[in-house]
Write a protein that holds these residues in place. Structure first.
Motif, PDB file in Angstrom:
ATOM      1  N   VAL A 407       0.829  -1.213   0.000  1.00  0.00           N
ATOM      2  CA  VAL A 407       0.000   0.000   0.000  1.00  0.00           C
ATOM      3  C   VAL A 407       0.860   1.258   0.000  1.00  0.00           C
ATOM      4  O   VAL A 407       0.662   2.165  -0.816  1.00  0.00           O
ATOM      5  CB  VAL A 407      -0.951  -0.004   1.213  1.00  0.00           C
ATOM      6  CG1 VAL A 407      -1.729   1.302   1.266  1.00  0.00           C
ATOM      7  CG2 VAL A 407      -1.900  -1.188   1.134  1.00  0.00           C
ATOM      8  N   HIS A 408       1.847   1.336   0.908  1.00  0.00           N
ATOM      9  CA  HIS A 408       2.710   2.520   0.990  1.00  0.00           C
ATOM     10  C   HIS A 408       4.200   2.157   0.952  1.00  0.00           C
ATOM     11  O   HIS A 408       5.038   3.059   1.050  1.00  0.00           O
ATOM     12  CB  HIS A 408       2.434   3.306   2.283  1.00  0.00           C
ATOM     13  CG  HIS A 408       1.062   3.883   2.357  1.00  0.00           C
ATOM     14  ND1 HIS A 408       0.614   4.870   1.509  1.00  0.00           N
ATOM     15  CD2 HIS A 408       0.017   3.597   3.184  1.00  0.00           C
ATOM     16  CE1 HIS A 408      -0.630   5.182   1.799  1.00  0.00           C
ATOM     17  NE2 HIS A 408      -1.020   4.430   2.814  1.00  0.00           N
ATOM     18  N   GLY A 409       4.506   0.875   0.850  1.00  0.00           N
ATOM     19  CA  GLY A 409       5.908   0.471   0.874  1.00  0.00           C
ATOM     20  C   GLY A 409       6.549   0.686   2.228  1.00  0.00           C
ATOM     21  O   GLY A 409       7.749   0.983   2.315  1.00  0.00           O
ATOM     22  N   ALA A 410       5.769   0.545   3.299  1.00  0.00           N
ATOM     23  CA  ALA A 410       6.266   0.804   4.654  1.00  0.00           C
ATOM     24  C   ALA A 410       6.055  -0.425   5.524  1.00  0.00           C
ATOM     25  O   ALA A 410       4.951  -0.977   5.568  1.00  0.00           O
ATOM     26  CB  ALA A 410       5.558   2.014   5.269  1.00  0.00           C
ATOM     27  N   SER A 411       7.099  -0.830   6.240  1.00  0.00           N
ATOM     28  CA  SER A 411       6.987  -1.978   7.142  1.00  0.00           C
ATOM     29  C   SER A 411       6.078  -1.661   8.330  1.00  0.00           C
ATOM     30  O   SER A 411       5.536  -2.575   8.963  1.00  0.00           O
ATOM     31  CB  SER A 411       8.377  -2.392   7.641  1.00  0.00           C
ATOM     32  OG  SER A 411       9.018  -1.318   8.305  1.00  0.00           O
ATOM     33  N   PHE A 412       5.914  -0.364   8.632  1.00  0.00           N
ATOM     34  CA  PHE A 412       5.027   0.028   9.723  1.00  0.00           C
ATOM     35  C   PHE A 412       3.607  -0.458   9.484  1.00  0.00           C
ATOM     36  O   PHE A 412       2.878  -0.791  10.434  1.00  0.00           O
ATOM     37  CB  PHE A 412       5.044   1.558   9.873  1.00  0.00           C
ATOM     38  CG  PHE A 412       4.176   2.076  10.982  1.00  0.00           C
ATOM     39  CD1 PHE A 412       4.582   1.990  12.307  1.00  0.00           C
ATOM     40  CD2 PHE A 412       2.939   2.647  10.707  1.00  0.00           C
ATOM     41  CE1 PHE A 412       3.782   2.470  13.343  1.00  0.00           C
ATOM     42  CE2 PHE A 412       2.133   3.134  11.729  1.00  0.00           C
ATOM     43  CZ  PHE A 412       2.556   3.041  13.049  1.00  0.00           C
ATOM     44  N   ASP A 413       3.191  -0.512   8.209  1.00  0.00           N
ATOM     45  CA  ASP A 413       1.839  -0.963   7.887  1.00  0.00           C
ATOM     46  C   ASP A 413       1.645  -2.435   8.227  1.00  0.00           C
ATOM     47  O   ASP A 413       0.510  -2.866   8.486  1.00  0.00           O
ATOM     48  CB  ASP A 413       1.541  -0.727   6.406  1.00  0.00           C
ATOM     49  CG  ASP A 413       1.330   0.755   6.097  1.00  0.00           C
ATOM     50  OD1 ASP A 413       0.992   1.496   7.038  1.00  0.00           O
ATOM     51  OD2 ASP A 413       1.509   1.158   4.940  1.00  0.00           O
ATOM     52  N   ILE A 414       2.713  -3.223   8.204  1.00  0.00           N
ATOM     53  CA  ILE A 414       2.594  -4.636   8.579  1.00  0.00           C
ATOM     54  C   ILE A 414       2.250  -4.747  10.062  1.00  0.00           C
ATOM     55  O   ILE A 414       1.428  -5.578  10.467  1.00  0.00           O
ATOM     56  CB  ILE A 414       3.892  -5.387   8.253  1.00  0.00           C
ATOM     57  CG1 ILE A 414       4.179  -5.318   6.739  1.00  0.00           C
ATOM     58  CG2 ILE A 414       3.808  -6.846   8.716  1.00  0.00           C
ATOM     59  CD1 ILE A 414       5.472  -5.989   6.336  1.00  0.00           C
TER      60      ILE A 414
END
Length: 500
Positions: A407-414
């Motif tokens: 979605v945003h290319g961010a590991s935080f979203d995982i």
């Protein structure tokens, strides 16, 4: 008659081996895009847009629009088989599609979803073909008051027509509104509830939340129930497809009603997400046995899929006629048209007549081809249910993590996905409905922006919501939907005989 002649000319341009081949490729790519949670039609079209720069505009738009149709079809697959919405508008499909799969009716559910999708999409294309001038003028009348009225109607319908305890629906919806408020205030530019966490500046993405709330929570529940999928022995063949087709005409009213709802919200635009929820809510309200919804009712699959596809297709009308994209995917396609030197708007139908009618013709063919492609692969999708849970669960977790990261290319979203998974698990254990939270998370910020812009323009005068027939009608319907349970209960008490 002029429209029909122009459409026939469009079919003449589309019917070439090159363009038909692009249709099949686009549909297959779109199905993959729709199946993978978090990727989505807009992202898929945007990622593949550079591949079309060397093509002529007609072939390029055919490929991209067919990716869109394929994504619309593919979103129902994981929703029905795994209770993981592949697309935002497929959330409502999980309510009855997944229970049908658990009951061994995966083939019937998938066939119903695909057929309803095709019907809704073709309904939208017919509107684009014959009603473009009238609908374009109608869409121009929408300002912030009208947008808020549409969103308010969706919220009120969900509260008034929901069978769950009203307090739980409202609590769930309020949590969704709170989550939607996180991030930058689009009206004032101030930050809200970010707690100095940079990743929260953009707020909570809907797809990340949905993947966790529905996908991860379902895996946790399945683990608790014994590491097995219900309905894993489902078998599907052509007899199931033809049997399902034979039963669908009895739901003709649901098909037409859902198509009208979807087309209206696609053009205005309310969006495919709102259309799917509203289509589902209206089908549940009008059903003879509303209590069967959520337990594997065919109409609970047919209505949201039909509405969502009618909305997704109709959203292209204001993009072509006015240059106003009615959806995120339409916005991507608008950018593609401008890159190819085409300016969407009223003059497009005059200066690029062959292109416009070739695109409309490809919409008819693309949806029919898409229906045939997905139906021919139904056995493959249903066979997934036979895979042991100990094998498929890690694969689903990885797919969910990839989808959240994409979605945003961010590991935080995982990590957010995992948190939402636990929240979804708790909600299901406490029997709180997830759908109101999801609906508020999706539409909350848009409704807030429309309301605040309306208040600024009217200087705080609420009578602006009844200032004209259009917005007044929608707001009145919303209030009626909200208080309808109280009114119907009062009527029932008045009609019941008083004890002697």
């Amino acid at each position: 008659m002029e429209e029909l002649n122009a459409l026939m000319g469009g079919f003449g341009h589309v019917f070439s081996m090159h363009n038909l081949g692009l249709m099949f490729v686009g549909i297959l790519l779109g199905i993959v895009v729709g199946v993978l949670p978090g990727l989505g039609g807009p992202n898929g079209v945007a990622i593949l847009l550079p591949l079309t720069f060397s093509m002529n505009p007609t072939s390029a738009i055919i490929l991209l629009s067919c990716i869109y149709w394929g994504a619309l079809f593919g979103g129902a697959i994981t929703s029905i088989l795994f209770n993981i919405p592949g697309e935002a508008w497929s959330v409502a499909t999980t309510f009855d599609g997944y229970p049908m799969a658990q009951q061994g009716k995966a083939g019937e559910a998938l066939t119903t979803a695909f057929t309803g999708s095709c019907f809704g999409a073709l309904f939208g294309v017919v509107i684009i073909t014959f009603l473009a001038p009238i609908v374009a003028k109608f869409a121009l009348r929408f300002g912030p008051p009208e947008f808020f009225a549409v969103y308010f109607l969706t919220f009120c319908s969900f509260i008034g027509m929901g069978k769950e305890p009203k307090a739980k629906i409202i609590i769930s919806m309020c949590i969704g509104f709170m989550l939607a408020a996180v991030g930058m205030d689009t009206v004032s530019g101030e930050l809200r509830m970010t707690f100095d966490i940079p990743e929260l500046l953009r707020g909570f993405d809907f797809l990340v939340a949905v993947i966790g709330l529905f996908g991860i929570s379902e895996i946790l529940l399945t683990m608790e129930e014994g590491l097995a999928f219900k309905g894993k022995k489902a078998t599907i063949d052509l007899k199931v497809v033809f049997k399902t087709w034979a039963s669908l005409p009895r739901y003709w009213l649901t098909l037409i009603r859902s198509s009208v709802i979807g087309a209206w919200l696609g053009i205005t635009p309310g969006g495919a997400v709102a259309a799917s929820f509203m289509g589902y809510g209206m089908a549940k309200k009008m059903a003879r046995q509303p209590d069967s919804f959520g337990k594997g009712n065919v109409e609970g699959v047919l209505a949201p899929e039909t509405s969502a596809h009618a909305a997704g297709t109709s959203a292209l009308l204001p993009m072509l006629a006015l240059g106003i994209p009615g959806s995120a995917t339409a916005a991507v396609l608008l950018g593609g048209l401008m890159i190819w030197g085409l300016q969407p708007g009223p003059m497009l139908f005059v200066e690029q007549k062959d292109f416009v009618w070739s695109l409309i013709a490809s919409m008819y063919l693309g949806n029919i081809v898409g229906l045939l492609v997905v139906l021919s692969t139904v056995p493959l999708f249903a066979a997934i249910l036979r895979i042991p849970f100990s094998i498929i669960a890690p694969a689903i977790m990885v797919i969910c993590a990839i989808g959240a990261f994409t979605v945003h290319g961010a590991s935080f979203d995982i990590w957010l996905m995992a948190i939402f998974g636990v929240v979804g698990y708790i909600f299901k254990k406490l029997q709180y409905p997830l759908a109101p939270m999801v609906l508020a998370l999706v539409l909350g910020d848009r409704a807030e922006d429309a309301f605040r812009q309306t208040m600024v323009g009217s200087k705080g005068d609420l009578s602006v919501f009844w200032s004209n027939g259009l917005v007044g009608t929608v707001m009145t319907l919303a209030v009626i939907a909200l208080v309808w349970p109280l009114v119907s209960g009062l009527i029932s008490r008045m009609r019941s005989p008083t004890p002697a």
